[in-house]
Enzyme design. Structure first.
Site, PDB file in Angstrom:
ATOM      1  N   TYR A  51       0.852  -1.199   0.000  1.00 31.84           N
ATOM      2  CA  TYR A  51       0.000   0.000   0.000  1.00 31.84           C
ATOM      3  C   TYR A  51       0.882   1.240   0.000  1.00 31.84           C
ATOM      4  O   TYR A  51       1.886   1.300   0.706  1.00 31.84           O
ATOM      5  CB  TYR A  51      -0.886   0.027   1.253  1.00 31.84           C
ATOM      6  CG  TYR A  51      -2.346  -0.185   0.905  1.00 31.84           C
ATOM      7  CD1 TYR A  51      -3.009   0.733   0.093  1.00 31.84           C
ATOM      8  CD2 TYR A  51      -3.037  -1.294   1.358  1.00 31.84           C
ATOM      9  CE1 TYR A  51      -4.336   0.534  -0.257  1.00 31.84           C
ATOM     10  CE2 TYR A  51      -4.362  -1.493   1.014  1.00 31.84           C
ATOM     11  CZ  TYR A  51      -5.009  -0.577   0.207  1.00 31.84           C
ATOM     12  OH  TYR A  51      -6.312  -0.769  -0.149  1.00 31.84           O
ATOM     13  N   GLU A  53      -0.597   4.849  -0.409  1.00 30.04           N
ATOM     14  CA  GLU A  53      -1.413   6.056  -0.640  1.00 30.04           C
ATOM     15  C   GLU A  53      -0.544   7.293  -0.468  1.00 30.04           C
ATOM     16  O   GLU A  53       0.248   7.387   0.462  1.00 30.04           O
ATOM     17  CB  GLU A  53      -2.598   6.086   0.334  1.00 30.04           C
ATOM     18  CG  GLU A  53      -3.690   5.130  -0.094  1.00 30.04           C
ATOM     19  CD  GLU A  53      -4.851   5.058   0.875  1.00 30.04           C
ATOM     20  OE1 GLU A  53      -4.948   5.911   1.775  1.00 30.04           O
ATOM     21  OE2 GLU A  53      -5.661   4.131   0.727  1.00 30.04           O
ATOM     22  N   ASP A 197      -7.439  13.696 -24.764  1.00 32.09           N
ATOM     23  CA  ASP A 197      -7.528  12.283 -24.401  1.00 32.09           C
ATOM     24  C   ASP A 197      -6.878  11.501 -25.539  1.00 32.09           C
ATOM     25  O   ASP A 197      -7.496  11.273 -26.583  1.00 32.09           O
ATOM     26  CB  ASP A 197      -8.998  11.879 -24.207  1.00 32.09           C
ATOM     27  CG  ASP A 197      -9.118  10.440 -23.710  1.00 32.09           C
ATOM     28  OD1 ASP A 197      -8.161   9.657 -23.903  1.00 32.09           O
ATOM     29  OD2 ASP A 197     -10.175  10.099 -23.147  1.00 32.09           O
ATOM     30  N   THR A 223      -4.687   6.142 -21.449  1.00 36.15           N
ATOM     31  CA  THR A 223      -4.467   4.806 -20.915  1.00 36.15           C
ATOM     32  C   THR A 223      -3.064   4.393 -21.347  1.00 36.15           C
ATOM     33  O   THR A 223      -2.424   5.051 -22.175  1.00 36.15           O
ATOM     34  CB  THR A 223      -5.495   3.791 -21.466  1.00 36.15           C
ATOM     35  OG1 THR A 223      -5.535   3.903 -22.882  1.00 36.15           O
ATOM     36  CG2 THR A 223      -6.873   4.038 -20.893  1.00 36.15           C
ATOM     37  N   LYS A 226      -2.861   0.645 -24.859  1.00 37.28           N
ATOM     38  CA  LYS A 226      -3.298   0.558 -26.255  1.00 37.28           C
ATOM     39  C   LYS A 226      -2.060   0.644 -27.163  1.00 37.28           C
ATOM     40  O   LYS A 226      -1.208  -0.244 -27.083  1.00 37.28           O
ATOM     41  CB  LYS A 226      -4.334   1.649 -26.538  1.00 37.28           C
ATOM     42  CG  LYS A 226      -5.606   1.482 -25.669  1.00 37.28           C
ATOM     43  CD  LYS A 226      -6.684   2.475 -26.039  1.00 37.28           C
ATOM     44  CE  LYS A 226      -7.973   2.228 -25.283  1.00 37.28           C
ATOM     45  NZ  LYS A 226      -8.105   2.993 -24.046  1.00 37.28           N
ATOM     46  N   ARG A 232      -2.480  -2.549 -18.317  1.00 34.48           N
ATOM     47  CA  ARG A 232      -3.760  -1.838 -18.228  1.00 34.48           C
ATOM     48  C   ARG A 232      -3.655  -0.817 -17.102  1.00 34.48           C
ATOM     49  O   ARG A 232      -3.534  -1.175 -15.930  1.00 34.48           O
ATOM     50  CB  ARG A 232      -4.902  -2.817 -17.945  1.00 34.48           C
ATOM     51  CG  ARG A 232      -5.052  -3.881 -19.000  1.00 34.48           C
ATOM     52  CD  ARG A 232      -6.390  -4.553 -18.910  1.00 34.48           C
ATOM     53  NE  ARG A 232      -7.369  -3.756 -19.619  1.00 34.48           N
ATOM     54  CZ  ARG A 232      -7.582  -3.832 -20.936  1.00 34.48           C
ATOM     55  NH1 ARG A 232      -6.860  -4.638 -21.696  1.00 34.48           N
ATOM     56  NH2 ARG A 232      -8.488  -3.075 -21.507  1.00 34.48           N
TER      57      ARG A 232
HETATM   58  N1  DSN Z   1     -12.802   0.693 -24.578  1.00 36.59           N
HETATM   59  C1  DSN Z   1     -11.829   1.524 -25.218  1.00 36.59           C
HETATM   60  C2  DSN Z   1     -11.763   1.268 -26.687  1.00 36.59           C
HETATM   61  O1  DSN Z   1     -11.906   0.115 -27.077  1.00 36.59           O
HETATM   62  O2  DSN Z   1     -11.555   2.175 -27.459  1.00 36.59           O
HETATM   63  C3  DSN Z   1     -12.074   2.949 -24.942  1.00 36.59           C
HETATM   64  O3  DSN Z   1     -12.249   3.124 -23.575  1.00 36.59           O
END
Ligand code: DSN
Length: 417
Positions: A51, A53, A197, A223, A226, A232
């Site tokens: 932990y 925080e 974003d 994120t 990707k 993730r």
């Molecule tokens: N779920 C993601 C996507 O597939 O683009 C976006 O949050």
């Protein structure tokens, strides 16, 4: 996974099956990828036992000798790679990251402007069914029906009329370059905070294959799993001016303890993304997508906006007389994994829309070259036609051909072929 196999053979079996599925299939979901062995190893470490925080040097738990260094490495690498003053690497994923941005800058009921979900935006950009569209007043821009592209003059008019405090640019089904400078000009004109974003295109930005939001956006949300090819998770980057507000919003505003194993894996992915190999990868993702788009267009597929500048293609299947879901399920049976998707001005319902969304990040991670895109387009064409005519034998034949190509290009991070 010898321990897992003994403790929980059912879960072990499913993990092995998933690994084999990822090895055997052509994964075209544009938000998915294959992480390296190094990223996977970092994810599965004892850092998850801790932990922490707070932030490095300012924690609410003792025993942070190693965790502080892990998080500091991730922060510094993120700042350098994306040329931003500040980085927070603690958001659990993209939606919590975006919610933290609302918490940092808005009061409930304030106005946020983003791209409408059916036009290619994200739920968290103020869309009605999301908390961001019910706790805040969402006003939404879209794309032009004729071009499939956003008209920034219309975005400006909407911003001047609605005076949003927060403007999101970016989305989940946007095949064209985001004009960060253009959005920044509009945000300045109305006194809004601009959030880029870049979840889908973070890896392309890191690799120099898409313009950077640095110098334009106040906050960059992304994120990490990707095109960036990390675990993730998510990050918020910002100018120095907004650093405190962002940090306070993430913790203690929204979240508790950060997921330290994920933070470590983010640090590893950022190190990988800073290398020359990754620049080559990012450019190849775009080349592969563009080539695949040209091949599909030559076979009569209707591409939203006519093609792509990045890693994804949005295909309207109306002219092929096959609903998106029917096509996606047939492609899945052929070992080609895509998602069905609304297209702008879709006349069908979101759970049964007109389109499919495909992308090249994962296949490019396998080293599949542009010269193979004609074959991929031919398979998609064969399967979409077979979905209409009910020709299961044709689908089964494509599945065997897909498997042969996958065998020739093993995926990184997997231990099976
Ligand atoms: N779920 C993601 C996507 O597939 O683009 C976006 O949050």
């Amino acid at each position: 996974m010898s321990h897992l196999a003994v403790t929980d053979p059912e879960i072990a079996r499913l993990v092995v099956a998933e690994e084999q599925l990822q090895a055997d299939t052509l994964r075209l979901i544009p938000s998915e990828n294959y992480v390296s062995h190094a990223v996977l190893e970092a994810t599965g470490t004892v850092l998850q036992n801790k932990y922490s925080e707070g932030y490095p040097g300012k924690r609410y738990y003792e025993g942070q000798q190693n965790i502080d260094q892990v998080e500091t490495l991730a922060i510094e690498r993120a700042k350098t790679l994306f040329a931003m003053d500040h980085a927070n690497v603690q958001p659990y994923s993209g939606s919590p990251a975006n919610l933290a941005v609302y918490l940092a800058f808005l009061q409930p009921g304030d106005t946020v402007m983003g791209m409408a979900l059916p036009m290619g935006g994200h739920l968290t950009h103020g869309w009605g069914v999301s908390a961001t569209g019910s706790w805040f007043r969402g006003v939404q821009y879209g794309v032009e029906q004729a071009t499939g592209r956003t008209d920034l003059d219309k975005v400006r008019d909407l911003a001047l009329a609605e005076r949003p405090k927060l403007i999101f640019c970016g989305g989940t089904a946007v095949p064209r370059t985001i004009d960060f400078a253009g959005f920044a000009e509009i945000a300045r004109e109305v006194g809004a905070v601009l959030v880029a974003d870049v979840a889908h295109i973070a890896g392309l930005i890191a690799g120099g294959a898409h313009p950077s939001p640095a110098g334009h956006a106040d906050v960059v949300s992304t994120t990490t799993h990707k095109t960036l090819r990390g675990p993730r998770g998510a990050m918020l980057l910002s100018t120095a001016e907004h650093a405190k507000a962002i940090d306070r919003a993430v913790f203690p505003g929204l979240q508790g303890g950060p997921h330290n194993h994920t933070t470590a894996a983010i640090a590893v992915a950022l190190k990988e993304a800073a290398g020359e190999d990754f620049r080559v990868y990012a450019r190849q993702v775009v080349t592969n997508a563009r080539t695949l788009g040209e091949e599909l267009a030559a076979r009569g597929f209707d591409l939203v906006s006519g093609g792509t500048d990045n890693h994804l293609l949005l295909i309207d299947l109306t002219g092929k007389d096959v609903p998106g879901k029917v096509a996606a399920k047939a492609l899945d049976r052929a070992g080609i994994v895509v998602n069905y998707n609304t297209v702008p001005y879709d006349t069908r319902k979101p759970f049964d829309p007109s389109g499919i969304r495909i992308g090249t990040p994962a296949l490019t991670s396998r080293g599949i070259p542009a010269s193979a895109m004609a074959t991929v387009a031919e398979w998609i064409d064969l399967v979409v036609t077979a979905a209409r005519t009910g020709d299961e034998a044709a689908i089964t034949k494509v599945r065997a051909d897909v498997k042969a190509l996958m065998d020739a290009y093993p995926a990184p991070g997997l231990s099976v072929r």
